[in-house]
Design a protein around this motif. Structure first.
Motif, PDB file in Angstrom:
ATOM      1  N   GLN A 138      -2.475   3.908  -1.054  1.00  0.00           N
ATOM      2  CA  GLN A 138      -2.779   4.324  -2.423  1.00  0.00           C
ATOM      3  C   GLN A 138      -2.005   3.438  -3.397  1.00  0.00           C
ATOM      4  O   GLN A 138      -0.809   3.226  -3.247  1.00  0.00           O
ATOM      5  CB  GLN A 138      -2.364   5.789  -2.611  1.00  0.00           C
ATOM      6  N   VAL A 139      -2.697   2.909  -4.386  1.00  0.00           N
ATOM      7  CA  VAL A 139      -2.075   2.052  -5.391  1.00  0.00           C
ATOM      8  C   VAL A 139      -2.218   2.713  -6.754  1.00  0.00           C
ATOM      9  O   VAL A 139      -3.276   3.255  -7.086  1.00  0.00           O
ATOM     10  CB  VAL A 139      -2.736   0.662  -5.419  1.00  0.00           C
ATOM     11  N   SER A 146       0.440  -7.963  -2.012  1.00  0.00           N
ATOM     12  CA  SER A 146       0.654  -9.056  -2.958  1.00  0.00           C
ATOM     13  C   SER A 146      -0.136  -8.798  -4.231  1.00  0.00           C
ATOM     14  O   SER A 146      -1.152  -8.116  -4.214  1.00  0.00           O
ATOM     15  CB  SER A 146       0.231 -10.400  -2.348  1.00  0.00           C
ATOM     16  N   ILE A 147       0.383  -9.357  -5.321  1.00  0.00           N
ATOM     17  CA  ILE A 147      -0.281  -9.243  -6.621  1.00  0.00           C
ATOM     18  C   ILE A 147      -0.556 -10.630  -7.151  1.00  0.00           C
ATOM     19  O   ILE A 147       0.354 -11.455  -7.230  1.00  0.00           O
ATOM     20  CB  ILE A 147       0.573  -8.452  -7.627  1.00  0.00           C
ATOM     21  N   ASN A 148      -1.771 -10.889  -7.522  1.00  0.00           N
ATOM     22  CA  ASN A 148      -2.128 -12.168  -8.129  1.00  0.00           C
ATOM     23  C   ASN A 148      -1.970 -12.047  -9.643  1.00  0.00           C
ATOM     24  O   ASN A 148      -0.879 -12.010 -10.151  1.00  0.00           O
ATOM     25  CB  ASN A 148      -3.531 -12.582  -7.712  1.00  0.00           C
ATOM     26  N   ALA A 149      -3.065 -11.926 -10.347  1.00  0.00           N
ATOM     27  CA  ALA A 149      -2.993 -11.812 -11.805  1.00  0.00           C
ATOM     28  C   ALA A 149      -2.705 -10.383 -12.229  1.00  0.00           C
ATOM     29  O   ALA A 149      -3.078  -9.424 -11.548  1.00  0.00           O
ATOM     30  CB  ALA A 149      -4.297 -12.282 -12.423  1.00  0.00           C
ATOM     31  N   ASP A 183      -4.783  -7.626 -10.118  1.00  0.00           N
ATOM     32  CA  ASP A 183      -5.608  -8.091  -9.002  1.00  0.00           C
ATOM     33  C   ASP A 183      -4.680  -8.199  -7.801  1.00  0.00           C
ATOM     34  O   ASP A 183      -3.832  -9.087  -7.752  1.00  0.00           O
ATOM     35  CB  ASP A 183      -6.233  -9.445  -9.315  1.00  0.00           C
ATOM     36  N   LEU A 184      -4.839  -7.270  -6.884  1.00  0.00           N
ATOM     37  CA  LEU A 184      -3.858  -7.210  -5.805  1.00  0.00           C
ATOM     38  C   LEU A 184      -4.501  -6.897  -4.467  1.00  0.00           C
ATOM     39  O   LEU A 184      -5.641  -6.415  -4.399  1.00  0.00           O
ATOM     40  CB  LEU A 184      -2.783  -6.179  -6.147  1.00  0.00           C
ATOM     41  N   HIS A 225      -8.877  -5.430   2.997  1.00  0.00           N
ATOM     42  CA  HIS A 225      -9.078  -6.750   3.583  1.00  0.00           C
ATOM     43  C   HIS A 225      -9.317  -7.813   2.529  1.00  0.00           C
ATOM     44  O   HIS A 225      -9.749  -8.919   2.849  1.00  0.00           O
ATOM     45  CB  HIS A 225     -10.268  -6.702   4.558  1.00  0.00           C
ATOM     46  N   GLY A 226      -9.066  -7.480   1.298  1.00  0.00           N
ATOM     47  CA  GLY A 226      -9.279  -8.448   0.241  1.00  0.00           C
ATOM     48  C   GLY A 226      -8.521  -8.045  -0.997  1.00  0.00           C
ATOM     49  O   GLY A 226      -7.775  -7.059  -1.001  1.00  0.00           O
ATOM     50  N   THR A 227      -8.711  -8.824  -2.052  1.00  0.00           N
ATOM     51  CA  THR A 227      -8.060  -8.559  -3.334  1.00  0.00           C
ATOM     52  C   THR A 227      -9.009  -7.799  -4.239  1.00  0.00           C
ATOM     53  O   THR A 227     -10.175  -8.181  -4.378  1.00  0.00           O
ATOM     54  CB  THR A 227      -7.643  -9.879  -4.002  1.00  0.00           C
ATOM     55  N   PHE A 228      -8.501  -6.744  -4.849  1.00  0.00           N
ATOM     56  CA  PHE A 228      -9.317  -5.934  -5.734  1.00  0.00           C
ATOM     57  C   PHE A 228      -8.569  -5.715  -7.040  1.00  0.00           C
ATOM     58  O   PHE A 228      -7.342  -5.794  -7.104  1.00  0.00           O
ATOM     59  CB  PHE A 228      -9.647  -4.578  -5.075  1.00  0.00           C
ATOM     60  N   ARG A 229      -9.327  -5.381  -8.091  1.00  0.00           N
ATOM     61  CA  ARG A 229      -8.726  -5.106  -9.392  1.00  0.00           C
ATOM     62  C   ARG A 229      -8.466  -3.610  -9.536  1.00  0.00           C
ATOM     63  O   ARG A 229      -9.378  -2.802  -9.331  1.00  0.00           O
ATOM     64  CB  ARG A 229      -9.627  -5.599 -10.515  1.00  0.00           C
ATOM     65  N   TYR A 230      -7.250  -3.290  -9.896  1.00  0.00           N
ATOM     66  CA  TYR A 230      -6.852  -1.911 -10.153  1.00  0.00           C
ATOM     67  C   TYR A 230      -6.512  -1.762 -11.630  1.00  0.00           C
ATOM     68  O   TYR A 230      -6.021  -2.706 -12.263  1.00  0.00           O
ATOM     69  CB  TYR A 230      -5.640  -1.529  -9.295  1.00  0.00           C
TER      70      TYR A 230
END
Length: 121
Positions: A1-2, A30-33, A98-99, A105-110
């Motif tokens: 949960q994020v 990990s967190i990108n943008a 975007d983490l 299994h991928g990066t998603f926007r929260y």
């Protein structure tokens, strides 16, 4: 949960300053943008500012020179320092990230739930 939780909104007079914070918590790999959007009443949500993990930033023209975005990667936190506020900055401000979470299994926007900023004349 994020979860992303914003804080720091409120009522301020024109010309004043506010600092928004947003903390991302949970099972994060990990967190990108990270970034800030805002939505005023009757208007579409718009990008205010964004910052990638390396530190490069992007700003909407309307806030350049007045707002500064920064982040603390160790704390999974992004900030928005807002100076010289104008009544037209009044909006609900939303944080996003975007983490990759531990369970994806991928990066998603929260998105956070938003914090209200009201600038009075």
């Amino acid at each position: 949960q994020v979860q992303l939780v914003e804080s720091g909104g409120g009522l301020v007079q024109a010309g004043g300053s506010l600092r928004l914070s947003c903390v991302a918590s949970g099972s994060i790999d990990s967190i990108n943008a990270m970034g800030w959007y805002r939505q005023a009443v009757g208007k579409q949500r718009e990008l205010v500012a964004s910052i990638i993990s390396g530190g490069s930033t992007n700003y909407a023209d309307s806030v350049k020179g007045r707002f500064t975005i920064s982040r603390d990667n160790a704390k999974n936190t992004v900030y928005l320092q807002m100076n010289s506020l104008k009544p037209e900055d009044t909006a609900v401000y939303y944080c996003n990230a975007d983490l990759k979470s531990t369970y994806s299994h991928g990066t998603f926007r929260y998105w956070g739930k938003g914090t209200l900023v009201t600038v009075s004349v």
